[in-house]
Design a protein around this motif. Structure first.
Motif, PDB file in Angstrom:
ATOM      1  N   ILE A 117     -45.037  -2.657  -5.313  1.00 62.91           N
ATOM      2  CA  ILE A 117     -45.642  -3.940  -5.689  1.00 62.91           C
ATOM      3  C   ILE A 117     -44.839  -4.617  -6.793  1.00 62.91           C
ATOM      4  CG2 ILE A 117     -47.664  -5.047  -6.701  1.00 62.91           C
ATOM      5  CD1 ILE A 117     -48.072  -4.129  -3.867  1.00 62.91           C
ATOM      6  N   SER A 118     -44.563  -3.907  -7.870  1.00 56.64           N
ATOM      7  CA  SER A 118     -43.899  -4.555  -8.993  1.00 56.64           C
ATOM      8  C   SER A 118     -43.299  -3.523  -9.923  1.00 56.64           C
ATOM      9  CB  SER A 118     -44.891  -5.409  -9.772  1.00 56.64           C
ATOM     10  OG  SER A 118     -45.782  -4.587 -10.503  1.00 56.64           O
ATOM     11  N   CYS A 119     -42.422  -3.997 -10.787  1.00 58.03           N
ATOM     12  CA  CYS A 119     -41.947  -3.174 -11.887  1.00 58.03           C
ATOM     13  C   CYS A 119     -41.594  -4.096 -13.045  1.00 58.03           C
ATOM     14  CB  CYS A 119     -40.762  -2.303 -11.488  1.00 58.03           C
ATOM     15  SG  CYS A 119     -39.233  -3.181 -11.186  1.00 58.03           S
ATOM     16  N   ASP A 120     -41.528  -3.532 -14.243  1.00 56.07           N
ATOM     17  CA  ASP A 120     -41.163  -4.348 -15.389  1.00 56.07           C
ATOM     18  C   ASP A 120     -40.175  -3.599 -16.271  1.00 56.07           C
ATOM     19  OD1 ASP A 120     -43.849  -3.933 -17.901  1.00 56.07           O
ATOM     20  OD2 ASP A 120     -42.526  -2.472 -16.971  1.00 56.07           O
ATOM     21  N   SER A 121     -39.623  -4.338 -17.203  1.00 55.02           N
ATOM     22  CA  SER A 121     -38.698  -3.750 -18.166  1.00 55.02           C
ATOM     23  C   SER A 121     -39.369  -3.744 -19.528  1.00 55.02           C
ATOM     24  CB  SER A 121     -37.406  -4.570 -18.222  1.00 55.02           C
ATOM     25  OG  SER A 121     -36.656  -4.197 -19.363  1.00 55.02           O
ATOM     26  N   ALA A 122     -39.447  -2.571 -20.122  1.00 47.14           N
ATOM     27  CA  ALA A 122     -39.996  -2.473 -21.474  1.00 47.14           C
ATOM     28  C   ALA A 122     -39.001  -3.002 -22.506  1.00 47.14           C
ATOM     29  CB  ALA A 122     -40.361  -1.020 -21.791  1.00 47.14           C
ATOM     30  N   ALA A 123     -37.755  -3.171 -22.088  1.00 46.90           N
ATOM     31  CA  ALA A 123     -36.720  -3.619 -23.020  1.00 46.90           C
ATOM     32  C   ALA A 123     -36.846  -5.103 -23.335  1.00 46.90           C
ATOM     33  CB  ALA A 123     -35.341  -3.321 -22.441  1.00 46.90           C
ATOM     34  N   ASP A 124     -37.070  -5.909 -22.280  1.00 49.04           N
ATOM     35  CA  ASP A 124     -37.090  -7.353 -22.517  1.00 49.04           C
ATOM     36  C   ASP A 124     -38.253  -8.065 -21.836  1.00 49.04           C
ATOM     37  OD1 ASP A 124     -34.410  -8.107 -20.109  1.00 49.04           O
ATOM     38  OD2 ASP A 124     -36.427  -7.304 -19.849  1.00 49.04           O
ATOM     39  N   GLY A 125     -39.161  -7.301 -21.245  1.00 54.10           N
ATOM     40  CA  GLY A 125     -40.335  -7.908 -20.647  1.00 54.10           C
ATOM     41  C   GLY A 125     -40.119  -8.524 -19.279  1.00 54.10           C
ATOM     42  N   THR A 126     -38.943  -8.385 -18.723  1.00 55.14           N
ATOM     43  CA  THR A 126     -38.693  -8.916 -17.385  1.00 55.14           C
ATOM     44  C   THR A 126     -39.596  -8.231 -16.373  1.00 55.14           C
ATOM     45  OG1 THR A 126     -36.381  -9.258 -17.967  1.00 55.14           O
ATOM     46  CG2 THR A 126     -36.940  -9.317 -15.636  1.00 55.14           C
ATOM     47  N   THR A 127     -40.135  -9.001 -15.454  1.00 58.63           N
ATOM     48  CA  THR A 127     -40.991  -8.430 -14.411  1.00 58.63           C
ATOM     49  C   THR A 127     -40.456  -8.799 -13.040  1.00 58.63           C
ATOM     50  OG1 THR A 127     -42.480 -10.336 -14.409  1.00 58.63           O
ATOM     51  CG2 THR A 127     -43.019  -8.547 -15.901  1.00 58.63           C
ATOM     52  N   PHE A 128     -40.719  -7.932 -12.096  1.00 57.18           N
ATOM     53  CA  PHE A 128     -40.315  -8.136 -10.709  1.00 57.18           C
ATOM     54  C   PHE A 128     -41.530  -7.881  -9.832  1.00 57.18           C
ATOM     55  CE2 PHE A 128     -35.864  -8.249 -11.807  1.00 57.18           C
ATOM     56  CZ  PHE A 128     -35.789  -7.458 -12.936  1.00 57.18           C
ATOM     57  N   VAL A 129     -41.726  -8.735  -8.872  1.00 58.29           N
ATOM     58  CA  VAL A 129     -42.876  -8.611  -7.985  1.00 58.29           C
ATOM     59  C   VAL A 129     -42.401  -8.694  -6.539  1.00 58.29           C
ATOM     60  CG1 VAL A 129     -45.089  -9.599  -7.325  1.00 58.29           C
ATOM     61  CG2 VAL A 129     -44.380  -9.654  -9.704  1.00 58.29           C
ATOM     62  N   ALA A 130     -42.947  -7.844  -5.697  1.00 55.77           N
ATOM     63  CA  ALA A 130     -42.555  -7.837  -4.294  1.00 55.77           C
ATOM     64  C   ALA A 130     -42.905  -9.156  -3.616  1.00 55.77           C
ATOM     65  CB  ALA A 130     -43.244  -6.684  -3.572  1.00 55.77           C
ATOM     66  N   ASP A 131     -42.103  -9.535  -2.658  1.00 53.95           N
ATOM     67  CA  ASP A 131     -42.342 -10.789  -1.946  1.00 53.95           C
ATOM     68  C   ASP A 131     -43.717 -10.833  -1.295  1.00 53.95           C
ATOM     69  OD1 ASP A 131     -38.890 -11.192  -0.774  1.00 53.95           O
ATOM     70  OD2 ASP A 131     -39.858 -11.713  -2.674  1.00 53.95           O
ATOM     71  N   SER A 132     -44.218  -9.671  -0.892  1.00 52.90           N
ATOM     72  CA  SER A 132     -45.501  -9.626  -0.191  1.00 52.90           C
ATOM     73  C   SER A 132     -46.670 -10.079  -1.054  1.00 52.90           C
ATOM     74  CB  SER A 132     -45.762  -8.210   0.333  1.00 52.90           C
ATOM     75  OG  SER A 132     -45.812  -7.284  -0.732  1.00 52.90           O
ATOM     76  N   VAL A 133     -46.517 -10.041  -2.359  1.00 53.15           N
ATOM     77  CA  VAL A 133     -47.610 -10.427  -3.250  1.00 53.15           C
ATOM     78  C   VAL A 133     -47.181 -11.488  -4.257  1.00 53.15           C
ATOM     79  CG1 VAL A 133     -48.740  -8.187  -3.011  1.00 53.15           C
ATOM     80  CG2 VAL A 133     -47.108  -8.573  -4.896  1.00 53.15           C
ATOM     81  N   LYS A 134     -45.964 -11.958  -4.151  1.00 50.04           N
ATOM     82  CA  LYS A 134     -45.466 -12.940  -5.103  1.00 50.04           C
ATOM     83  C   LYS A 134     -46.316 -14.210  -5.043  1.00 50.04           C
ATOM     84  CE  LYS A 134     -41.178 -12.699  -5.787  1.00 50.04           C
ATOM     85  NZ  LYS A 134     -39.704 -12.712  -5.603  1.00 50.04           N
ATOM     86  N   GLY A 135     -46.622 -14.725  -6.209  1.00 44.45           N
ATOM     87  CA  GLY A 135     -47.457 -15.916  -6.289  1.00 44.45           C
ATOM     88  C   GLY A 135     -48.926 -15.591  -6.437  1.00 44.45           C
ATOM     89  N   ARG A 136     -49.295 -14.347  -6.178  1.00 44.42           N
ATOM     90  CA  ARG A 136     -50.695 -13.928  -6.310  1.00 44.42           C
ATOM     91  C   ARG A 136     -50.863 -12.825  -7.347  1.00 44.42           C
ATOM     92  NH1 ARG A 136     -53.279 -11.549  -2.256  1.00 44.42           N
ATOM     93  NH2 ARG A 136     -51.410 -10.638  -1.288  1.00 44.42           N
ATOM     94  N   PHE A 137     -49.871 -11.976  -7.492  1.00 42.08           N
ATOM     95  CA  PHE A 137     -49.939 -10.854  -8.431  1.00 42.08           C
ATOM     96  C   PHE A 137     -48.959 -11.088  -9.580  1.00 42.08           C
ATOM     97  CE2 PHE A 137     -51.334  -7.216  -5.342  1.00 42.08           C
ATOM     98  CZ  PHE A 137     -52.351  -8.014  -4.868  1.00 42.08           C
ATOM     99  N   THR A 138     -49.394 -10.780 -10.778  1.00 40.53           N
ATOM    100  CA  THR A 138     -48.503 -10.862 -11.941  1.00 40.53           C
ATOM    101  C   THR A 138     -48.655  -9.614 -12.808  1.00 40.53           C
ATOM    102  OG1 THR A 138     -50.180 -12.095 -13.178  1.00 40.53           O
ATOM    103  CG2 THR A 138     -48.483 -13.371 -12.062  1.00 40.53           C
ATOM    104  N   VAL A 139     -47.609  -9.284 -13.517  1.00 39.34           N
ATOM    105  CA  VAL A 139     -47.573  -8.101 -14.362  1.00 39.34           C
ATOM    106  C   VAL A 139     -47.422  -8.539 -15.818  1.00 39.34           C
ATOM    107  CG1 VAL A 139     -46.389  -5.927 -14.827  1.00 39.34           C
ATOM    108  CG2 VAL A 139     -46.489  -6.825 -12.492  1.00 39.34           C
TER     109      VAL A 139
END
Length: 123
Positions: A47-69
């Motif tokens: 679904i997603s992953c994030d970076s604890a270093a700089d707060g960057t987040t990545f979200v899978a296309d299947s849920v992009k626009g609906r899910f946030t981290v």
């Protein structure tokens, strides 16, 4: 390290839920965190992953626009905000953490996993 995911439940289509992931006694501040889900009879889905270093987040296309981290101010709790939920989002949701601040692979390479929390989207 045992992670704890919580916040699941039963919600109607179009509704929202916010899942939380914590590492009791340790804190997730220095660790990258990912979210996954697994529906009955299906493979685990990234679904997603994030970076604890700089707060960057990545979200899978299947849920992009609906899910946030996001994380709390201390970075120790990681949230998965799920909006406009659909019946196909029904699954057990898991969080995972990496020893490192950033996991460039996102889909695998996680060091710790928690027990999941059930999300059911149904009218």
């Amino acid at each position: 390290v045992q992670l704890q995911a919580s916040g699941g439940g039963l919600v109607q289509p179009g509704g929202s839920l916010r899942l939380s992931c914590v590492a009791p006694g340790r804190g997730l501040g220095p660790h990258a965190v990912g979210w996954f889900r697994q529906a009955p009879g299906k493979a685990r889905e990234y679904i997603s992953c994030d970076s604890a270093a700089d707060g960057t987040t990545f979200v899978a296309d299947s849920v992009k626009g609906r899910f946030t981290v996001s994380r709390d101010n201390a970075g120790n709790t990681v949230y998965l905000q799920m909006d406009n939920l659909k019946p196909e989002d029904t699954a057990v949701y898991y969080c995972a953490a990496a020893l490192a601040q950033y996991n460039s692979r996102c889909r695998d390479g996680w060091d710790w996993w928690g027990e999941g929390t059930q999300v059911t989207v149904s009218s």
